[in-house]
Design a protein around this motif. Structure first.
Motif, PDB file in Angstrom:
ATOM      1  N   TYR A  56      61.933  70.801  10.836  1.00 36.20           N
ATOM      2  CA  TYR A  56      61.187  70.403   9.705  1.00 36.20           C
ATOM      3  C   TYR A  56      62.163  69.637   8.907  1.00 36.20           C
ATOM      4  O   TYR A  56      63.131  69.826   9.360  1.00 36.20           O
ATOM      5  N   TYR A  79      63.947  69.525   4.823  1.00 37.98           N
ATOM      6  CA  TYR A  79      63.760  70.080   3.405  1.00 37.98           C
ATOM      7  C   TYR A  79      64.584  69.258   2.571  1.00 37.98           C
ATOM      8  O   TYR A  79      65.001  68.031   2.809  1.00 37.98           O
ATOM      9  N   LEU A 120      66.045  74.682  -1.679  1.00 43.69           N
ATOM     10  CA  LEU A 120      65.789  73.835  -0.522  1.00 43.69           C
ATOM     11  C   LEU A 120      64.084  74.242  -0.307  1.00 43.69           C
ATOM     12  O   LEU A 120      63.959  74.767  -0.507  1.00 43.69           O
ATOM     13  N   PHE A 142      60.241  72.626   1.391  1.00 43.91           N
ATOM     14  CA  PHE A 142      59.932  72.087   2.209  1.00 43.91           C
ATOM     15  C   PHE A 142      58.863  71.136   2.141  1.00 43.91           C
ATOM     16  O   PHE A 142      58.916  70.631   1.082  1.00 43.91           O
ATOM     17  N   TYR A 162      57.035  69.889   8.908  1.00 45.58           N
ATOM     18  CA  TYR A 162      56.907  70.651  10.067  1.00 45.58           C
ATOM     19  C   TYR A 162      56.156  69.702  10.913  1.00 45.58           C
ATOM     20  O   TYR A 162      55.050  69.493  10.892  1.00 45.58           O
ATOM     21  N   GLN A 193      63.355  74.322  15.950  1.00 46.02           N
ATOM     22  CA  GLN A 193      63.441  75.420  16.426  1.00 46.02           C
ATOM     23  C   GLN A 193      62.960  75.189  18.034  1.00 46.02           C
ATOM     24  O   GLN A 193      62.202  74.143  17.835  1.00 46.02           O
ATOM     25  N   ARG A 212      57.420  78.156  21.006  1.00 53.11           N
ATOM     26  CA  ARG A 212      57.264  79.134  20.384  1.00 53.11           C
ATOM     27  C   ARG A 212      57.859  80.726  20.930  1.00 53.11           C
ATOM     28  O   ARG A 212      57.441  80.397  22.242  1.00 53.11           O
ATOM     29  N   VAL A 262      59.757  86.156  16.043  1.00 53.31           N
ATOM     30  CA  VAL A 262      59.908  85.156  14.900  1.00 53.31           C
ATOM     31  C   VAL A 262      61.592  84.128  15.600  1.00 53.31           C
ATOM     32  O   VAL A 262      62.316  85.238  15.745  1.00 53.31           O
ATOM     33  N   GLN A 311      65.086  78.845  12.622  1.00 55.49           N
ATOM     34  CA  GLN A 311      66.146  78.021  12.813  1.00 55.49           C
ATOM     35  C   GLN A 311      67.334  77.425  11.838  1.00 55.49           C
ATOM     36  O   GLN A 311      68.240  77.925  12.052  1.00 55.49           O
ATOM     37  N   ASN A 345      53.076  91.066   9.023  1.00 55.96           N
ATOM     38  CA  ASN A 345      53.948  90.263   9.448  1.00 55.96           C
ATOM     39  C   ASN A 345      54.860  89.430   8.922  1.00 55.96           C
ATOM     40  O   ASN A 345      55.001  88.787  10.209  1.00 55.96           O
ATOM     41  N   TYR A 401      58.479  88.329   8.092  1.00 53.69           N
ATOM     42  CA  TYR A 401      60.298  89.049   8.738  1.00 53.69           C
ATOM     43  C   TYR A 401      60.615  88.479   7.853  1.00 53.69           C
ATOM     44  O   TYR A 401      60.749  87.589   6.822  1.00 53.69           O
ATOM     45  N   THR A 414      64.320  87.132   6.364  1.00 52.27           N
ATOM     46  CA  THR A 414      65.957  86.053   6.600  1.00 52.27           C
ATOM     47  C   THR A 414      66.552  85.778   6.249  1.00 52.27           C
ATOM     48  O   THR A 414      65.887  85.408   4.644  1.00 52.27           O
ATOM     49  N   GLY A 429      56.383  84.423   8.517  1.00 54.13           N
ATOM     50  CA  GLY A 429      55.712  85.241   9.891  1.00 54.13           C
ATOM     51  C   GLY A 429      55.557  84.054  10.566  1.00 54.13           C
ATOM     52  O   GLY A 429      55.670  82.966  10.490  1.00 54.13           O
ATOM     53  N   ASN A 430      55.678  84.646  11.282  1.00 55.25           N
ATOM     54  CA  ASN A 430      55.179  83.576  13.001  1.00 55.25           C
ATOM     55  C   ASN A 430      53.773  83.412  13.167  1.00 55.25           C
ATOM     56  O   ASN A 430      52.975  83.547  13.895  1.00 55.25           O
ATOM     57  N   GLY A 438      51.964  80.308  13.732  1.00 55.58           N
ATOM     58  CA  GLY A 438      52.054  78.562  13.659  1.00 55.58           C
ATOM     59  C   GLY A 438      52.839  77.503  13.077  1.00 55.58           C
ATOM     60  O   GLY A 438      52.396  76.821  12.362  1.00 55.58           O
ATOM     61  N   GLY A 439      54.160  78.152  13.443  1.00 54.24           N
ATOM     62  CA  GLY A 439      55.893  77.473  12.596  1.00 54.24           C
ATOM     63  C   GLY A 439      55.976  78.206  11.329  1.00 54.24           C
ATOM     64  O   GLY A 439      54.809  78.959  10.103  1.00 54.24           O
ATOM     65  N   PHE A 440      57.542  78.479  11.652  1.00 55.78           N
ATOM     66  CA  PHE A 440      58.123  78.879  10.989  1.00 55.78           C
ATOM     67  C   PHE A 440      58.334  77.560   9.397  1.00 55.78           C
ATOM     68  O   PHE A 440      59.532  77.939   9.017  1.00 55.78           O
ATOM     69  N   LYS A 441      57.361  77.752   8.517  1.00 58.96           N
ATOM     70  CA  LYS A 441      57.451  77.455   7.446  1.00 58.96           C
ATOM     71  C   LYS A 441      58.192  78.231   6.327  1.00 58.96           C
ATOM     72  O   LYS A 441      57.330  78.903   5.726  1.00 58.96           O
ATOM     73  N   THR A 442      60.056  77.934   6.102  1.00 57.60           N
ATOM     74  CA  THR A 442      59.927  78.558   4.655  1.00 57.60           C
ATOM     75  C   THR A 442      60.205  78.116   3.759  1.00 57.60           C
ATOM     76  O   THR A 442      60.328  77.161   3.410  1.00 57.60           O
ATOM     77  N   PHE A 484      62.490  78.340   0.759  1.00 56.12           N
ATOM     78  CA  PHE A 484      63.608  78.773  -0.163  1.00 56.12           C
ATOM     79  C   PHE A 484      63.652  78.941  -1.658  1.00 56.12           C
ATOM     80  O   PHE A 484      63.182  78.117  -2.202  1.00 56.12           O
TER      81      PHE A 484
END
Lengths: 116, 111
Positions: A33, A35, A43, A45, A48, A95, A98, A102, A105, B30, B32, B34, B92-93, B95-99, B101
């Motif tokens: 990823y 950022y 940050l 995004f 990805y 990461q 999968r 979960v 990163q 779904n 989480y 963090t 969530g999980n 297809g990628g954890f696009k976070t 912030f």
């Protein structure tokens, strides 16, 4: 196990030049990823990637910015014809492939780009 | 992706317990929760992650009420080196954890 590596740590470019930022993920990690962080902000995004695939580039500006993660070698974030507004810290995170839960990163130290 | 809201800044003294609360009213089933910590000129560092109730590790505790619309990061007995920005993220999980912030909470620990 080395962490996420980014280079260069600092990069100075003049307006109109190209900037190439590199990210080597942690060993065994196939997800990367990117950022961008402006001063005093969180940050944001950008993109990805998995090996040889762009999965989500919804945060990437449509022009001048591109990213790749080849089968061999680091992931590259490329900024063409940089402008002063591109000055920021660019962070890469990796990461693992999968699993059933979960996963977090792991972030690199960042590349600080300064456009003069 | 659920949006999060947390205080912009907090001050504390060494040895105190610090609780930082994050609101995430639109959290999905779904998702989480963090928390990351970021020192100046460094990348964010994972602190703790949870789904519901309470999670504790060697660094912090995370309290999540039953409705999961908020969460509280608890740092016991902070020291000067805990001065940093703390980010709450929800994702969530899928297809990628696009976070995503937010601006985070700037914690300043004083002697």
């Amino acid at each position: 196990n080395a962490g996420v590596m980014q280079n260069p740590r600092h990069l100075v470019r003049r307006r109109g030049q190209e900037a190439r930022l590199r990210c080597s993920p942690m060993k065994g990690h196939s997800h990367v990823y990117w950022y961008r962080q402006l001063p005093e902000e969180g940050l944001k995004f950008m993109v990805y990637l998995q090996k040889e695939n762009i999965i989500d580039e919804s945060g990437m500006p449509k022009e001048r910015f591109s990213a790749e993660f080849p089968k061999e070698g680091p992931s590259i974030l490329r900024i063409q014809q940089v402008v002063r507004g591109d000055s920021a810290a660019y962070f890469c995170a990796s990461q693992p492939t999968r699993a059933t839960s979960v996963e977090t990163q792991y972030f690199g130290p960042g590349t600080r780009l300064l456009v003069l | 992706l659920a949006k999060t809201t947390q205080p912009i800044s907090m001050d504390s003294y060494e040895g105190q317990e610090v609780n930082i609360t994050c609101s995430h009213n639109n959290i999905a089933t779904n998702d989480y929760i963090t928390w990351y910590q970021q020192f100046p000129s460094q990348g964010p560092r994972f602190i703790i992650q949870g789904y519901k109730t309470k999670v504790t590790n060697e660094v912090a505790s995370l309290f999540i009420p039953a409705d999961r619309k908020s969460s509280t990061l608890s740092l016991p007995r902070v020291s000067l080196s805990d001065t940093a920005v703390y980010y709450c993220l929800v994702g969530g999980n899928t297809g990628g954890f696009k976070t995503i912030f937010g601006a985070g909470t700037r914690l300043f620990v004083k002697a």
